[in-house]
Design a protein around this motif. Structure first.
Motif, mmCIF file in Angstrom:
data_model
loop_
_atom_site.group_PDB
_atom_site.id
_atom_site.type_symbol
_atom_site.label_atom_id
_atom_site.label_comp_id
_atom_site.label_asym_id
_atom_site.label_seq_id
_atom_site.Cartn_x
_atom_site.Cartn_y
_atom_site.Cartn_z
ATOM 1 N N ILE A 159 -10.929 83.642 -59.848
ATOM 2 C CA ILE A 159 -9.742 84.195 -58.809
ATOM 3 C C ILE A 159 -10.961 85.381 -58.400
ATOM 4 O O ILE A 159 -10.843 85.429 -56.712
ATOM 5 C CB ILE A 159 -9.216 85.175 -59.818
ATOM 6 C CG1 ILE A 159 -8.267 83.535 -59.835
ATOM 7 C CG2 ILE A 159 -8.237 86.398 -58.815
ATOM 8 C CD1 ILE A 159 -6.983 84.250 -61.434
ATOM 9 N N LEU A 160 -11.307 86.217 -59.139
ATOM 10 C CA LEU A 160 -12.173 87.334 -57.575
ATOM 11 C C LEU A 160 -13.572 86.604 -57.175
ATOM 12 O O LEU A 160 -13.894 87.548 -55.911
ATOM 13 C CB LEU A 160 -13.466 87.869 -58.816
ATOM 14 C CG LEU A 160 -12.829 89.042 -59.928
ATOM 15 C CD1 LEU A 160 -13.304 89.536 -60.506
ATOM 16 C CD2 LEU A 160 -11.502 89.931 -59.336
ATOM 17 N N LEU A 161 -13.997 85.313 -57.254
ATOM 18 C CA LEU A 161 -14.772 84.779 -56.003
ATOM 19 C C LEU A 161 -14.182 84.403 -55.409
ATOM 20 O O LEU A 161 -14.852 84.284 -53.934
ATOM 21 C CB LEU A 161 -15.643 83.707 -56.993
ATOM 22 C CG LEU A 161 -16.698 83.802 -57.900
ATOM 23 C CD1 LEU A 161 -17.470 83.285 -58.735
ATOM 24 C CD2 LEU A 161 -17.498 84.680 -56.908
ATOM 25 N N LEU B 137 -23.726 73.512 -82.938
ATOM 26 C CA LEU B 137 -22.368 74.128 -82.127
ATOM 27 C C LEU B 137 -22.817 73.378 -80.448
ATOM 28 O O LEU B 137 -23.963 73.621 -80.363
ATOM 29 C CB LEU B 137 -22.925 75.514 -82.532
ATOM 30 C CG LEU B 137 -21.794 76.126 -83.518
ATOM 31 C CD1 LEU B 137 -22.060 77.694 -83.847
ATOM 32 C CD2 LEU B 137 -20.406 75.466 -83.674
ATOM 33 N N ILE B 138 -21.751 73.423 -80.022
ATOM 34 C CA ILE B 138 -21.023 73.307 -78.728
ATOM 35 C C ILE B 138 -20.753 73.467 -77.580
ATOM 36 O O ILE B 138 -19.046 73.689 -78.556
ATOM 37 C CB ILE B 138 -22.248 72.324 -78.303
ATOM 38 C CG1 ILE B 138 -22.162 72.046 -76.592
ATOM 39 C CG2 ILE B 138 -21.281 70.744 -77.887
ATOM 40 C CD1 ILE B 138 -22.519 70.634 -75.986
ATOM 41 N N GLY B 139 -21.316 74.542 -76.567
ATOM 42 C CA GLY B 139 -20.072 75.673 -76.531
ATOM 43 C C GLY B 139 -19.822 74.816 -75.107
ATOM 44 O O GLY B 139 -19.894 73.144 -74.857
ATOM 45 N N HIS B 140 -18.774 76.100 -74.597
ATOM 46 C CA HIS B 140 -18.267 75.006 -73.010
ATOM 47 C C HIS B 140 -18.078 76.782 -72.210
ATOM 48 O O HIS B 140 -17.939 77.555 -72.104
ATOM 49 C CB HIS B 140 -16.981 74.951 -72.369
ATOM 50 C CG HIS B 140 -16.890 73.478 -72.952
ATOM 51 N ND1 HIS B 140 -16.758 72.971 -74.710
ATOM 52 C CD2 HIS B 140 -17.037 72.109 -72.754
ATOM 53 C CE1 HIS B 140 -16.471 71.873 -74.906
ATOM 54 N NE2 HIS B 140 -16.568 71.454 -73.785
ATOM 55 N N ASP B 141 -18.564 76.498 -70.284
ATOM 56 C CA ASP B 141 -18.527 77.425 -69.364
ATOM 57 C C ASP B 141 -19.994 78.287 -68.789
ATOM 58 O O ASP B 141 -20.098 78.512 -67.713
ATOM 59 C CB ASP B 141 -17.744 78.706 -70.137
ATOM 60 C CG ASP B 141 -15.896 77.730 -70.152
ATOM 61 O OD1 ASP B 141 -16.232 77.155 -69.563
ATOM 62 O OD2 ASP B 141 -15.177 78.687 -70.323
ATOM 63 N N PRO C 111 -18.456 75.385 -63.525
ATOM 64 C CA PRO C 111 -19.748 75.933 -61.958
ATOM 65 C C PRO C 111 -18.696 76.990 -61.188
ATOM 66 O O PRO C 111 -18.242 76.336 -60.343
ATOM 67 C CB PRO C 111 -20.088 74.854 -61.768
ATOM 68 C CG PRO C 111 -19.514 73.898 -61.630
ATOM 69 C CD PRO C 111 -18.987 74.081 -63.524
ATOM 70 N N THR C 112 -18.023 78.358 -61.902
ATOM 71 C CA THR C 112 -17.275 78.965 -60.430
ATOM 72 C C THR C 112 -17.175 79.287 -59.251
ATOM 73 O O THR C 112 -16.380 78.607 -58.553
ATOM 74 C CB THR C 112 -16.828 80.314 -61.238
ATOM 75 O OG1 THR C 112 -18.312 81.650 -61.724
ATOM 76 C CG2 THR C 112 -16.426 80.099 -63.128
ATOM 77 N N ASP C 113 -18.693 79.774 -58.947
ATOM 78 C CA ASP C 113 -19.701 79.728 -58.059
ATOM 79 C C ASP C 113 -19.266 78.398 -56.692
ATOM 80 O O ASP C 113 -18.806 78.316 -55.757
ATOM 81 C CB ASP C 113 -20.787 80.531 -57.647
ATOM 82 C CG ASP C 113 -21.537 79.170 -58.268
ATOM 83 O OD1 ASP C 113 -22.056 78.488 -58.813
ATOM 84 O OD2 ASP C 113 -22.832 79.240 -58.297
ATOM 85 N N ILE C 114 -19.464 77.085 -57.025
ATOM 86 C CA ILE C 114 -18.984 76.264 -57.182
ATOM 87 C C ILE C 114 -17.917 75.972 -56.561
ATOM 88 O O ILE C 114 -16.696 75.282 -55.415
ATOM 89 C CB ILE C 114 -19.603 74.783 -57.450
ATOM 90 C CG1 ILE C 114 -21.366 74.925 -57.416
ATOM 91 C CG2 ILE C 114 -19.539 73.932 -57.256
ATOM 92 C CD1 ILE C 114 -21.927 73.999 -58.303
ATOM 93 N N ILE C 115 -17.255 75.853 -57.302
ATOM 94 C CA ILE C 115 -14.826 75.775 -57.252
ATOM 95 C C ILE C 115 -14.663 76.825 -56.212
ATOM 96 O O ILE C 115 -14.198 76.325 -55.248
ATOM 97 C CB ILE C 115 -14.802 76.427 -58.870
ATOM 98 C CG1 ILE C 115 -15.023 75.295 -60.159
ATOM 99 C CG2 ILE C 115 -13.440 76.142 -58.247
ATOM 100 C CD1 ILE C 115 -14.771 75.349 -61.566
ATOM 101 N N ALA C 116 -15.210 78.387 -56.176
ATOM 102 C CA ALA C 116 -14.547 79.178 -54.988
ATOM 103 C C ALA C 116 -15.308 78.695 -53.729
ATOM 104 O O ALA C 116 -14.481 78.489 -53.223
ATOM 105 C CB ALA C 116 -15.687 80.186 -55.821
ATOM 106 N N GLU C 117 -16.182 78.061 -53.866
ATOM 107 C CA GLU C 117 -17.199 77.688 -52.002
ATOM 108 C C GLU C 117 -16.030 76.736 -51.903
ATOM 109 O O GLU C 117 -15.951 76.159 -51.197
ATOM 110 C CB GLU C 117 -18.306 77.084 -52.686
ATOM 111 C CG GLU C 117 -19.641 78.744 -52.434
ATOM 112 C CD GLU C 117 -20.970 78.329 -52.590
ATOM 113 O OE1 GLU C 117 -21.444 76.896 -52.671
ATOM 114 O OE2 GLU C 117 -21.824 79.462 -52.794
ATOM 115 N N ALA C 118 -15.889 75.556 -52.737
ATOM 116 C CA ALA C 118 -14.726 74.284 -53.205
ATOM 117 C C ALA C 118 -13.215 74.287 -52.088
ATOM 118 O O ALA C 118 -12.986 73.880 -51.396
ATOM 119 C CB ALA C 118 -15.414 73.237 -53.784
ATOM 120 N N VAL C 119 -12.703 75.189 -52.707
ATOM 121 C CA VAL C 119 -11.862 76.172 -52.709
ATOM 122 C C VAL C 119 -11.782 76.096 -50.949
ATOM 123 O O VAL C 119 -10.832 76.361 -50.237
ATOM 124 C CB VAL C 119 -10.860 77.077 -53.454
ATOM 125 C CG1 VAL C 119 -9.856 77.667 -53.541
ATOM 126 C CG2 VAL C 119 -10.388 76.563 -54.337
#
Length: 353
Positions: free
Chosen positions: A82-84, A286-290, A308-316
């Motif tokens: 949201i912030l991005l 163990l394997i995580g996410h994010d 990839p938050t930056d890629i999601i924000a740029e795409a939006v």
């Protein structure tokens, strides 16, 4: 509490008609300079503040507002996205208010109240509404769909939804599938899944539904049965990891590997298991996410999949700007994929070395 000063109050104090006061304050009409000065002065003295939204609706002018709706705020990746998005849209000259809810209860009363709130937001005629759809109830999504049918613009992101608007889709099913597949390819056949509670009734916007489906898909491809006793439901983030550790340690027959839906939960689990005397990854992979920053600094650096938050924000933002230029183009569905980041928390099970 004192009621806000209205246009009627200003008109009464001046002994004028409301329409005269309105014209004087708006700068329209053939109002004398002296009358405008008097009206402006009295309005200021009385503390009158014009309703900007009402003025815009009356004029039919276009706003530079893009509203963001979100079903949740957290201490992690949802808020980061949201912030991005706000930052990107603000850089392009938009006002970007955020609307969220303290509770998204599935009760009929709550759903109707939330839908009414969204209906009111739509009446403000923003340039567009950007919607984080995960966990939003159907009633809100239906209001957004009706808003777009009336000529509004909706851009959603995260989970895919069955509506004809632009969607930036982070494929959590594929994400969970790839996590489980990585563990299976490492030789594990006793796999568990740890995540926060599924909503009841199950909602198509609940990311956990998609994660479970992807995890089960990978197991089926390798001919490994899904073990319900190794499907752990907990709270979120660090608290959820501590709860998962208790559930795990209480088992006599334990999985050799776990896929955890976020890195904070995995870190807390790792810490609690280490305190209990377990050696990771020797006793448990163990394997995580994010791929949150904490993943690289866990007691054992955590193998994880990116969101990839930056890629999601740029795409939006890119899709929104394109939609503002061409409202007649068919709706776009833009998939965003994760990347596997290998660190030290996944090794083959001991019995297969």
């Amino acid at each position: 509490m004192r009621k806000p000063t209205t246009l009627k109050d200003v008109a009464g104090a001046l002994g004028m008609h409301k329409s005269t006061v309105s014209l004087a304050l708006s700068g329209k009409g053939t109002i004398s300079a002296e009358t405008r000065r008097r009206v402006t002065q009295v309005a200021h003295e009385l503390g009158y503040e014009p309703n900007v939204i009402a003025q815009r609706l009356a004029r039919g002018t276009e706003t530079a507002t893009v509203q963001i709706l979100s079903g949740m705020l957290d201490v992690g990746i949802a808020t980061e996205k949201i912030l991005l998005i706000q930052q990107e849209l603000s850089a392009h000259g938009f006002e970007v208010p955020l609307y969220t809810w303290h509770s998204l209860s599935a009760s009929k009363e709550n759903s109707e109240r939330q839908a009414a709130q969204v209906r009111g937001l739509c009446r403000q005629r923003p340039r567009a509404i950007v919607c984080a759809v995960q966990r939003l109830p159907d009633a809100i999504l239906q209001e957004l769909d009706a808003y777009q049918a009336r000529g509004g613009i909706v851009i959603s992101y995260d989970t895919e939804v069955p509506y004809e608007w632009d969607q930036i889709v982070f494929d959590r099913e594929e994400n969970a599938y790839r996590a489980a597949k990585h563990l299976l390819e490492a030789g594990h056949r006793k796999l568990g899944l740890g995540m926060s509670h599924l909503r009841e009734p199950h909602s198509p916007t609940d990311p956990q539904v998609h994660r479970l489906r992807g995890f089960q898909k990978a197991l089926a491809e390798f001919g490994v049965p899904f073990q319900s006793q190794w499907f752990f439901h907990t709270s979120t983030y660090e608290r959820g990891g501590a709860e998962l550790a208790k559930q795990f340690l209480a088992l006599e027959d334990r999985p050799t590997a776990l896929a955890i839906v976020n890195d904070y939960m995995a870190m807390a689990l790792m810490t609690e298991l280490t305190r209990a005397g377990m050696r990771l990854p020797d006793d448990l992979s163990l394997i995580g996410h994010d791929n949150q920053p904490i993943a690289a600094y866990c007691p054992v650096p955590l193998t994880t999949l990116t969101q990839p938050t930056d890629i999601i924000a740029e795409a939006v933002v890119a899709q929104l700007r394109e939609r503002l230029q061409s409202t007649s183009a068919p709706p776009a569905r833009i998939p965003i994929e994760s990347v596997l980041v290998k660190r030290g928390s996944v090794t083959p099970p001991k019995e297969r070395r």
